[in-house]
Write a protein that holds these residues in place. Structure first.
Motif, PDB file in Angstrom:
ATOM      1  N   ASN A 109       2.890  12.704   1.059  1.00  0.00           N
ATOM      2  CA  ASN A 109       1.257  12.841   2.157  1.00  0.00           C
ATOM      3  C   ASN A 109       1.992  11.436   2.889  1.00  0.00           C
ATOM      4  N   HIS A 110       2.525  12.089   4.004  1.00  0.00           N
ATOM      5  CA  HIS A 110       2.844  11.074   4.943  1.00  0.00           C
ATOM      6  C   HIS A 110       1.313   9.999   6.662  1.00  0.00           C
ATOM      7  N   LEU A 111       1.249   9.103   5.930  1.00  0.00           N
ATOM      8  CA  LEU A 111       0.265   8.404   6.548  1.00  0.00           C
ATOM      9  C   LEU A 111       0.590   8.012   8.047  1.00  0.00           C
ATOM     10  N   GLN A 112      -1.000   8.171   8.908  1.00  0.00           N
ATOM     11  CA  GLN A 112      -0.676   7.595   9.975  1.00  0.00           C
ATOM     12  C   GLN A 112      -1.700   6.671  10.240  1.00  0.00           C
ATOM     13  N   ILE A 113      -0.842   5.510  10.718  1.00  0.00           N
ATOM     14  CA  ILE A 113      -1.724   4.083  11.248  1.00  0.00           C
ATOM     15  C   ILE A 113      -1.525   3.643  12.734  1.00  0.00           C
ATOM     16  N   ALA A 114      -3.030   4.053  13.048  1.00  0.00           N
ATOM     17  CA  ALA A 114      -3.193   2.878  14.279  1.00  0.00           C
ATOM     18  C   ALA A 114      -3.304   1.818  14.784  1.00  0.00           C
ATOM     19  N   VAL A 115      -2.199   1.368  15.397  1.00  0.00           N
ATOM     20  CA  VAL A 115      -2.396  -0.130  16.042  1.00  0.00           C
ATOM     21  C   VAL A 115      -2.813  -0.079  17.319  1.00  0.00           C
ATOM     22  N   PRO A 116      -3.307  -1.511  17.843  1.00  0.00           N
ATOM     23  CA  PRO A 116      -3.044  -2.050  19.144  1.00  0.00           C
ATOM     24  C   PRO A 116      -1.392  -2.461  19.001  1.00  0.00           C
ATOM     25  N   PHE A 117      -1.797  -2.483  20.651  1.00  0.00           N
ATOM     26  CA  PHE A 117      -0.150  -2.954  21.119  1.00  0.00           C
ATOM     27  C   PHE A 117       0.949  -4.259  21.086  1.00  0.00           C
ATOM     28  N   ASP A 118       0.006  -4.862  20.902  1.00  0.00           N
ATOM     29  CA  ASP A 118       0.456  -6.360  20.525  1.00  0.00           C
ATOM     30  C   ASP A 118       0.131  -6.597  18.748  1.00  0.00           C
ATOM     31  N   HIS A 119      -0.432  -5.695  18.083  1.00  0.00           N
ATOM     32  CA  HIS A 119      -0.351  -6.029  16.469  1.00  0.00           C
ATOM     33  C   HIS A 119       0.983  -6.339  16.108  1.00  0.00           C
ATOM     34  N   VAL A 120       1.161  -6.901  15.062  1.00  0.00           N
ATOM     35  CA  VAL A 120       2.334  -7.927  14.298  1.00  0.00           C
ATOM     36  C   VAL A 120       3.377  -6.472  13.994  1.00  0.00           C
ATOM     37  N   LEU A 121       2.145  -5.184  13.955  1.00  0.00           N
ATOM     38  CA  LEU A 121       3.314  -4.452  12.983  1.00  0.00           C
ATOM     39  C   LEU A 121       3.369  -3.128  14.170  1.00  0.00           C
ATOM     40  N   SER A 122       3.239  -3.419  15.344  1.00  0.00           N
ATOM     41  CA  SER A 122       2.677  -1.865  15.980  1.00  0.00           C
ATOM     42  C   SER A 122       4.251  -1.475  16.802  1.00  0.00           C
ATOM     43  N   HIS A 123       5.366  -2.488  16.449  1.00  0.00           N
ATOM     44  CA  HIS A 123       7.291  -2.194  16.255  1.00  0.00           C
ATOM     45  C   HIS A 123       7.430  -1.639  14.959  1.00  0.00           C
ATOM     46  N   LYS A 124       6.882  -1.535  14.014  1.00  0.00           N
ATOM     47  CA  LYS A 124       7.586  -0.719  13.079  1.00  0.00           C
ATOM     48  C   LYS A 124       6.818   1.437  13.021  1.00  0.00           C
ATOM     49  N   HIS A 125       8.471   1.310  12.379  1.00  0.00           N
ATOM     50  CA  HIS A 125       8.170   2.865  12.941  1.00  0.00           C
ATOM     51  C   HIS A 125       7.409   3.455  11.214  1.00  0.00           C
ATOM     52  N   GLU A 126       7.774   2.859  10.302  1.00  0.00           N
ATOM     53  CA  GLU A 126       7.518   2.930   8.871  1.00  0.00           C
ATOM     54  C   GLU A 126       7.220   1.903   8.105  1.00  0.00           C
ATOM     55  N   LEU A 127       5.627   2.010   7.389  1.00  0.00           N
ATOM     56  CA  LEU A 127       5.606   0.524   6.849  1.00  0.00           C
ATOM     57  C   LEU A 127       5.093   0.817   5.357  1.00  0.00           C
ATOM     58  N   ASP A 128       4.910   0.100   3.818  1.00  0.00           N
ATOM     59  CA  ASP A 128       4.629   0.905   2.934  1.00  0.00           C
ATOM     60  C   ASP A 128       3.296  -0.077   3.156  1.00  0.00           C
ATOM     61  N   PHE A 129       2.780   0.348   2.077  1.00  0.00           N
ATOM     62  CA  PHE A 129       1.450  -0.791   1.653  1.00  0.00           C
ATOM     63  C   PHE A 129       1.451  -2.300   1.748  1.00  0.00           C
TER      64      PHE A 129
END
Length: 209
Positions: A167-187
């Motif tokens: 199950n691939h979850l999607q994350i919505a973040v603001p453009f200036d968020h520190v995680l916005s540059h990542k294509h994949e995230l871990d919990f």
């Protein structure tokens, strides 16, 4: 208490519906409902919790199902005690299965149908539950099989695991968020974040705030 009534009870429990059970048993739904009500009166407990779109076993009903399954298996053994065949046990086996709300139901039922083609005497008792209850229920024999998130099972538990689906979850973040540059995230990336979990029909969306 009649054996036929016990068979009726098992059918209603596994089908989760008086209508489906009556069709399977070739008896009228009012007759089936009356027999179950008479059984509940005799036992002095409510075996089923009635809902608008079906029914589920009560805690007393779950306990009664376990005992009834054992009784019916013993009766079937007596009925075939002197059969010449070595493997003559045709008793219905019940597998108690728990699953998550957002699981792919069509894929799960497809898996069950393939299993039943080779094991026609097996019936499934289905129950939707929370991830924590599914993990605990498997450890306490409340369930024989669960469809749950793998993260809820500790590595030291004696439980056999297999990947059913990812199950691939999607994350919505603001453009200036520190995680916005990542294509994949871990919990682990979210351990210090505050987020809102939005539930949809078959998928999830995480919104970072």
């Amino acid at each position: 208490m009649k054996l036929t009534t016990l068979h009726y009870f098992v059918a209603v429990a596994t089908e989760g519906s008086f209508t489906k059970a009556s069709e399977k048993l070739y008896i009228s739904q009012p007759t089936l409902s009356r027999r179950i009500q008479e059984l509940e009166t005799e036992l002095g407990v409510e075996l089923f919790i009635r809902h608008n779109h079906g029914l589920t076993l009560s805690s007393a009903g779950e306990q009664f199902l376990t005992e009834v399954s054992d009784v019916l298996k013993r009766v079937d053994h007596l009925a075939h005690l002197f059969d010449p065949q070595i493997n003559s046990d045709k008793t219905t086996q019940i597998l108690k299965i728990g699953y998550l709300q957002n699981i792919n139901m069509s894929r799960m039922y497809e898996l069950f149908e393939r299993f039943k083609s080779n094991h026609p005497n097996v019936q499934f008792l289905m129950k939707q539950d929370t991830p924590m209850n599914l993990a605990d229920g498997l450890s306490t024999d409340q369930y024989d099989l669960v469809f749950n998130l793998s993260t809820y099972f500790q590595a030291n538990q004696t439980i056999e695991k297999a990947v059913f689906m990812k199950n691939h979850l999607q994350i919505a973040v603001p453009f200036d968020h520190v995680l916005s540059h990542k294509h994949e995230l871990d919990f682990a990336d979210l351990s210090q974040e505050t987020f809102i979990l939005l539930e949809r029909q078959h998928s999830l969306l995480l919104s970072i705030t």
